[in-house]
Design an enzyme around this catalytic site. Structure first.
Site, PDB file in Angstrom:
ATOM      1  N   CYS A  32       0.834  -1.203   0.000  1.00 35.19           N
ATOM      2  CA  CYS A  32       0.000   0.000   0.000  1.00 35.19           C
ATOM      3  C   CYS A  32       0.870   1.255   0.000  1.00 35.19           C
ATOM      4  CB  CYS A  32      -0.891   0.045   1.243  1.00 35.19           C
ATOM      5  SG  CYS A  32      -1.898  -1.421   1.521  1.00 35.19           S
ATOM      6  N   CYS A  36      -2.877   4.911   2.915  1.00 33.26           N
ATOM      7  CA  CYS A  36      -3.962   3.941   2.704  1.00 33.26           C
ATOM      8  C   CYS A  36      -4.916   3.917   3.900  1.00 33.26           C
ATOM      9  CB  CYS A  36      -3.383   2.549   2.472  1.00 33.26           C
ATOM     10  SG  CYS A  36      -4.658   1.295   2.140  1.00 33.26           S
ATOM     11  N   CYS A  63      -2.613  -2.987  -3.429  1.00 34.47           N
ATOM     12  CA  CYS A  63      -3.855  -2.809  -2.675  1.00 34.47           C
ATOM     13  C   CYS A  63      -4.953  -2.261  -3.598  1.00 34.47           C
ATOM     14  CB  CYS A  63      -3.621  -1.839  -1.517  1.00 34.47           C
ATOM     15  SG  CYS A  63      -5.109  -1.383  -0.599  1.00 34.47           S
ATOM     16  N   CYS A  66      -6.128   1.669  -2.114  1.00 35.71           N
ATOM     17  CA  CYS A  66      -5.345   2.895  -2.319  1.00 35.71           C
ATOM     18  C   CYS A  66      -4.646   2.938  -3.684  1.00 35.71           C
ATOM     19  CB  CYS A  66      -4.314   3.071  -1.208  1.00 35.71           C
ATOM     20  SG  CYS A  66      -3.007   1.818  -1.180  1.00 35.71           S
TER      21      CYS A  66
END
Length: 349
Positions: A32, A36, A63, A66
């Site tokens: 991430c 995030c 991810c 994000c």
């Protein structure tokens, strides 16, 4: 940033650090960006990477909340950051007042300080100080007298310049203007796995580290860089530095933490620090390095900073490659660059 600072940025979901690094979670296999909104993981499950490519090479996937890869491909540098730099460049002869600068570009002092440093790598005051010194260096190399150079750069007195001279030049400004006049530089040349290795330095640190096939050419390069310096061969004083570099080339150590005495612009230093942050055995493209600096369009400038690196290996510019997989340039020879990259990958594996 070190890992402790990166973790602190993750804990506070610091959007100013988005694009500077990504974090990966071992228990989920996902990476991430710092801001995030997902639930924060346990610290012992987290590892950090310079960007999406490095995280994915380690087996993590992006991810879906994000979208760190999409973010890394955007140019989110605020327009006001460049406006602030332009204003500071035009007012180097004035004290840095953050409140006035914030009003000039329309942001709060807190947001100015935090975001400017995240993008530029320096606070506004550090940026101005570095720009003043860079201006002085350019003027001195052009032959201008010290007094004229310091006032043109915005210094109110010679004492202010000389306070910073040793840290930036490793010598007085007047000696720098004269090609190192009055400065003692020692060097040693050793046999290495990549040919002849020259390590040269002042009392402060290494000023020149080069690889080549001919001792004479290496010495000529050093004298060309410091034509008026007192240069002598002295392996005794440089033995520890040379030993560490040779151990690095042999794969017996994977990092070089050696003092440096080199001159560079603000941007060159930012590129060189980014190169030093690339993990041993990995490479980054010029485009990726430009994005790490918050300026995706600066690939050519990144390449130029790599080409002007005077201390090979300590600043590992061999880890910068082209997007198409090509090696790009290397002032010490593409064969050496290829061998260095292959050797580091083999040691890491």
């Amino acid at each position: 940033m070190n890992d402790q600072e990166r973790w602190a940025a993750v804990e506070r979901r610091d959007a100013a650090q988005d694009g500077a690094f990504v974090y990966a979670v071992k228990s989920t296999g996902i990476y991430c960006r710092p801001s995030c909104p997902s639930r924060r993981p346990r610290r012992d499950n987290v590892s950090f990477y310079a960007g999406p490519d490095a995280a994915e090479a380690a087996g993590f996937r992006a991810c879906r909340r994000c979208h760190p890869r999409d973010y890394a491909n955007r140019d989110d540098t605020p327009d006001w950051v460049q406006a602030a730099r332009d204003y500071l460049d035009a007012h180097l002869d004035e004290p840095v007042r953050l409140e006035a600068l914030g009003r000039q570009v329309g942001v709060s002092v807190f947001h100015l300080q935090r975001t400017f440093k995240a993008v530029v790598g320096l606070t506004p005051r550090q940026y101005v100080d570095a720009q003043r010194l860079a201006h002085v260096k350019s003027s001195l190399k052009a032959g201008e007298r010290v007094t004229g150079a310091l006032y043109d750069a915005g210094y109110s007195s010679s004492s202010r310049l000389y306070e910073r001279a040793h840290a930036q030049f490793g010598m007085t400004p007047d000696a720098y203007r004269k090609g190192g006049a009055g400065v003692n530089i020692r060097y040693t040349i050793e046999e290495s796995s990549l040919g002849k290795l020259m390590v040269a330095g002042t009392d402060k640190g290494i000023c020149f580290l080069s690889l080549g096939d001919s001792e004479r050419k290496l010495v000529d390069e050093l004298r060309g860089e410091f034509p008026a310096a007192q240069i002598e061969r002295d392996g005794k004083h440089l033995a520890r530095w040379a030993r560490d570099v040779l151990r690095y080339l042999d794969g017996r150590q994977t990092a070089l933490d050696l003092p440096l005495d080199v001159q560079a612009t603000v941007f060159q230093w930012r590129v060189w620090r980014a190169l030093q942050s690339i993990p041993y055995g990995e490479t980054r493209t010029y485009s990726q390095i430009a994005r790490m600096l918050g300026n995706p369009k600066a690939q050519r400038a990144v390449g130029h900073a790599c080409a002007t690196n005077p201390v090979s290996l300590v600043i590992p510019c061999h880890r910068a490659v082209r997007t198409d997989g090509g090696l790009g340039g290397y002032r010490w020879g593409l064969d050496r660059k290829e061998r260095l990259i292959a050797h580091e990958k083999a040691i890491r594996e």
